[in-house]
Design a protein around this motif. Sequence first.
Motif, short mmCIF file in Angstrom:
data_model
loop_
_atom_site.label_atom_id
_atom_site.label_comp_id
_atom_site.label_asym_id
_atom_site.label_seq_id
_atom_site.Cartn_x
_atom_site.Cartn_y
_atom_site.Cartn_z
N LEU A 161 79.56 -24.10 -42.17
CA LEU A 161 79.43 -22.72 -42.56
C LEU A 161 80.58 -21.89 -41.86
O LEU A 161 81.16 -20.73 -42.33
N ALA A 162 80.71 -22.05 -40.49
CA ALA A 162 81.52 -21.35 -39.96
C ALA A 162 82.94 -21.22 -40.03
O ALA A 162 83.65 -20.26 -39.98
N ILE A 163 83.24 -22.53 -40.36
CA ILE A 163 84.69 -22.73 -40.73
C ILE A 163 85.13 -21.85 -42.10
O ILE A 163 86.05 -21.36 -42.31
N THR A 198 87.67 -18.70 -41.78
CA THR A 198 89.20 -18.89 -42.34
C THR A 198 89.74 -17.73 -43.08
O THR A 198 89.08 -17.17 -44.14
N ASP A 199 90.99 -17.68 -42.90
CA ASP A 199 91.81 -16.80 -43.81
C ASP A 199 92.88 -17.52 -44.61
O ASP A 199 93.83 -17.06 -45.19
N ASP A 200 92.80 -18.75 -44.54
CA ASP A 200 93.64 -19.80 -45.09
C ASP A 200 93.10 -20.11 -46.57
O ASP A 200 92.16 -21.05 -46.43
N PRO A 201 93.65 -19.87 -47.52
CA PRO A 201 93.22 -20.41 -48.72
C PRO A 201 93.17 -21.86 -49.07
O PRO A 201 92.21 -22.31 -49.74
N LEU A 209 78.55 -33.71 -44.05
CA LEU A 209 79.43 -32.54 -44.82
C LEU A 209 80.48 -32.28 -43.77
O LEU A 209 80.15 -31.60 -42.78
N ASP A 210 81.68 -32.43 -44.46
CA ASP A 210 82.84 -32.14 -43.46
C ASP A 210 83.59 -31.29 -44.30
O ASP A 210 84.58 -31.79 -45.11
N VAL A 211 84.05 -29.89 -44.34
CA VAL A 211 84.79 -29.06 -45.02
C VAL A 211 86.20 -29.33 -44.82
O VAL A 211 87.26 -28.65 -45.61
N ARG A 212 86.55 -29.95 -43.96
CA ARG A 212 88.00 -30.31 -43.53
C ARG A 212 88.41 -31.66 -43.85
O ARG A 212 89.75 -32.11 -43.74
N ARG A 213 87.35 -32.41 -44.56
CA ARG A 213 87.73 -33.70 -45.20
C ARG A 213 88.66 -33.53 -46.48
O ARG A 213 88.67 -32.36 -46.99
N ASP A 214 89.57 -34.46 -46.60
CA ASP A 214 90.33 -34.68 -47.94
C ASP A 214 89.54 -35.24 -49.03
O ASP A 214 89.49 -36.42 -48.82
N ALA A 215 88.73 -34.39 -49.69
CA ALA A 215 87.91 -35.04 -50.88
C ALA A 215 88.49 -34.67 -52.16
O ALA A 215 87.65 -34.94 -53.11
N ARG A 216 89.86 -34.63 -52.24
CA ARG A 216 90.24 -34.47 -53.74
C ARG A 216 89.99 -35.43 -54.65
O ARG A 216 90.19 -35.14 -55.85
N ARG A 217 89.85 -36.74 -54.17
CA ARG A 217 89.81 -37.88 -55.21
C ARG A 217 88.54 -38.10 -55.60
O ARG A 217 88.09 -38.95 -56.20
N GLY A 240 84.15 -17.88 -50.22
CA GLY A 240 84.85 -16.95 -49.38
C GLY A 240 84.75 -15.64 -49.06
O GLY A 240 84.80 -15.03 -48.05
N THR A 241 83.64 -15.38 -50.03
CA THR A 241 83.09 -13.79 -50.09
C THR A 241 81.88 -13.45 -49.41
O THR A 241 81.79 -12.57 -48.34
N LEU A 242 81.11 -14.47 -49.77
CA LEU A 242 79.57 -14.05 -49.59
C LEU A 242 79.40 -14.36 -48.02
O LEU A 242 78.93 -13.23 -47.42
N PHE A 243 79.73 -15.18 -47.29
CA PHE A 243 79.71 -15.24 -45.73
C PHE A 243 80.43 -14.31 -45.01
O PHE A 243 80.07 -13.94 -43.98
#
Length: 405
Positions: A264-266, A270-273, A335-343, A369-372
Amino acid sequence: MTSTTEDVPLFPMPRAAGCPFDPPPGMLRLHAERPVTRVRLWDGSTPWLVTRYEDQRALYGDERLSVDPRQPGFPHISEAFQEAYARMPPSFLNMDDPEHARIRRMVTAPFTIKRIEAMRPAVQRMTDRFVDAMLAGPQPVDLVEALALPLPSLVICELLGVPYDDHEFFQSRSKVGVRQDASVEESRTASAELLQYLDAQLQAKVADPADDLLSVLAARMQDGELARHDAAMLGLLLLGAGHETTANMIALGVLALLEHPDQLAIVRDTDDPQVLAGAVEEMLRYLTVVHDGQRRLALADIEIGGEHIRAGEGVIIPGATGNWQADRFPDPERLDVRRDARRHMAFGFGIHQCLGQPLARLELQVVYGTLFRRIPTLRRAVDLEKIPFKDDGVVYGVHELPVTW
């Protein structure tokens, strides 16, 4: 192999207590031990369950599989779904090519990435408005009713040209349509009322067209490219799919992030879309809210995973197991939000993959990106065990999510 004995596992399978985000352990066990196997449905039929990622992608692109639910042997979700498909012509979602491709082309343009990206400022304004209302109101608040459900409903209403004032009507009927335990009569009544509603909306667009998707369908109807009933069915599909799956993904994703504060903190900081976009892909992989699998019927014999699927047999493709396959997504239970999960295959794959996925991605990026960022101290207002999960639905999620801050 026998197909009617009691040792054939019943499907769908229950999730483990205390593990609401994990696929059912029985399904993961089959994935490890028998990745192509028989399962038993509500009516005693025994279609094939195909759980491995590479087999799933192969089947999604196999023209020997049909999505037409009117064919004998199709593995229906419930008696109500079976009855509904038997009495109504299918939408393009349940058509095979070439008819599927012909109708899909009629509605593709509004869902291109460029067109959807142009909606970002409007979706941001809508999201901020709903968050403003949350902050101004009493606590705790049900996030489902305050944000997760109204936002995608408002967005799809704007895209289709449906009055948002009618949202309680179509939301209540849509909920019946995705319940596995809905009776035949409940399902019949809800779908009939929604079809009548969409038909009336289309007739209004014939008389007074606007810059919206229903007006496009109305014009196709007038030109003879779409029958009146088919146009109403297509409008019904877009309206229901446009809010139901995204609403569940918003609420379930928020809850998953609340249970993983490091992730959640990531997302919050982040300000990187691109980081935010990647986080959304991982959330889609991790949760896979269409949790009971895509349904197909074999039109010809198919050899896959060491098994022989015969023509006329049903096939179920549960995306959750492919999305949790360790050789594709290492440590899939993490759960790893920096993982490359695109496939991932949360939207399916091949010609029938979700038409509205660019819109869903946009809404999820804006909401997370807005709520938290605006409510950094957001937290559950009740114990996790008291949150009612949608185990009874075709789309997984939560019925309610009480939050405070």
